[in-house]
Write a protein that holds these residues in place. Structure first.
Motif: not given
Length: 307
Positions: A162-170, A195-199, A185-191
């Motif tokens: 979903l990440l490439p399809l939205a300005r932000g993902v939760i 845009r990813v928030s895990l809750r 799955r998400f490299n913290p060093d990549e910009p």
């Protein structure tokens, strides 16, 4: 018919049962535990109430669940009569025990998913076969999507797509271990990681603000929940007006092994029941598909819009 209704309620145990089941849907074994009575006695009272139309029963594989009618003449009768029934200490204790049972259900589900988190992707492949569920989710995302939410995100297989399809993902999940694997799955060093928030949170009380999301998906999750419609109502709360919802779940089946292997609460749903649940939660259905998957199961995919 009214005489039949009053006769059905002319017993303290049956009044207690109706009082409980106006609030919750519960199995026979759970009701036995709440009332502290033998199963044959509880079943006899349930039969009287069901034959009078004051309760409904739902068989799900080997389990039978009871609840008060959602609508109709019998529901209207109960709404008219029950305010005149004093909810004594025993009735209040019944509701407390029922709420405790539902919390135990949720806790056991969290424990189950924490325990099998490492194997979850392989288990998903086993049940989905060749069907690409993340691709089906992505096809439902509206253009120019602001915030997309994956509810019950697991290890993040859908969220990453979903990440490439939205300005932000939760991503929201009740299992801390699942979220830990998802985070990897998400490299913290990549910009894009910003845009990813895990809750962490329960799906009937989501950790999101009213109207925070523009798109939400809930995939193979509703059948784990005690009250799927309550979760759909909560999803409606966090979606902006006109926001899109994608739901994927199993159609009704009789594979009891899905309970032990995958932690399923429901053995799928009737398509009409899911459609009705979406409508009751405040959605307008805009699309439906069916797909055969592994283990002889079939998925139904709904796209809906928040009214």
């Amino acid at each position: 018919m009214t005489i039949l209704h009053f006769k059905a309620l002319s017993d303290e145990t049956r009044l207690r049962l109706v009082h409980i089941l106006l609030h919750y849907e519960l199995s026979v074994n759970e009701l036995v535990r709440i009332l502290g009575m033998g199963q044959s006695r509880v079943s006899r009272h349930l039969k009287i109430l069901t034959e009078a139309g004051l309760l409904t029963s739902r068989r799900d594989g080997l389990w039978v669940f009871y609840a008060a009618p959602r609508a109709g003449e019998e529901r209207d009768f109960l709404r008219a009569v029950l305010p005149f029934v004093h909810a004594d200490a025993a009735m209040q204790a019944d509701l407390g025990m029922a709420a405790q049972i539902l919390e135990e259900r949720a806790r056991k589900t969290r424990q189950f998913f924490n325990a099998i988190a490492e194997d979850w992707d392989e288990l998903n492949r086993e049940v989905l076969g060749a069907f690409d569920l993340p691709a089906a989710v992505c096809a439902a995302v509206p253009q120019g999507c602001g915030t997309a939410v994956d509810l019950g995100c697991g290890t993040g297989a859908v969220l990453s797509r979903l990440l490439p399809l939205a300005r932000g993902v939760i991503g929201v999940d009740g299992s801390a271990r699942m979220l830990e694997l998802c985070r990897r799955r998400f490299n913290p060093d990549e910009p894009a990681a910003g845009r990813v928030s895990l809750r962490i949170g329960e799906l009937d009380h989501l950790p999101l603000r009213d109207g925070e999301a523009d798109f939400a998906c809930i995939n193979l999750v509703l059948h784990h929940l005690s009250e799927p419609v309550a979760a759909l109502r909560e999803i409606r709360r966090i979606l902006a007006p006109g926001g899109r919802l994608f739901v994927a779940d199993f159609l009704r089946h009789n594979d009891e092994t899905m309970r032990s292997r995958y932690g399923d609460r429901w053995l799928g749903f009737k398509e009409s029941d899911l459609a009705d649940g979406l409508s009751r939660a405040g959605f307008t259905r805009i699309g439906r598909q069916r797909h055969a998957v592994g283990r002889g199961l079939e998925l139904v995919l709904f796209s809906a819009e928040a009214c």
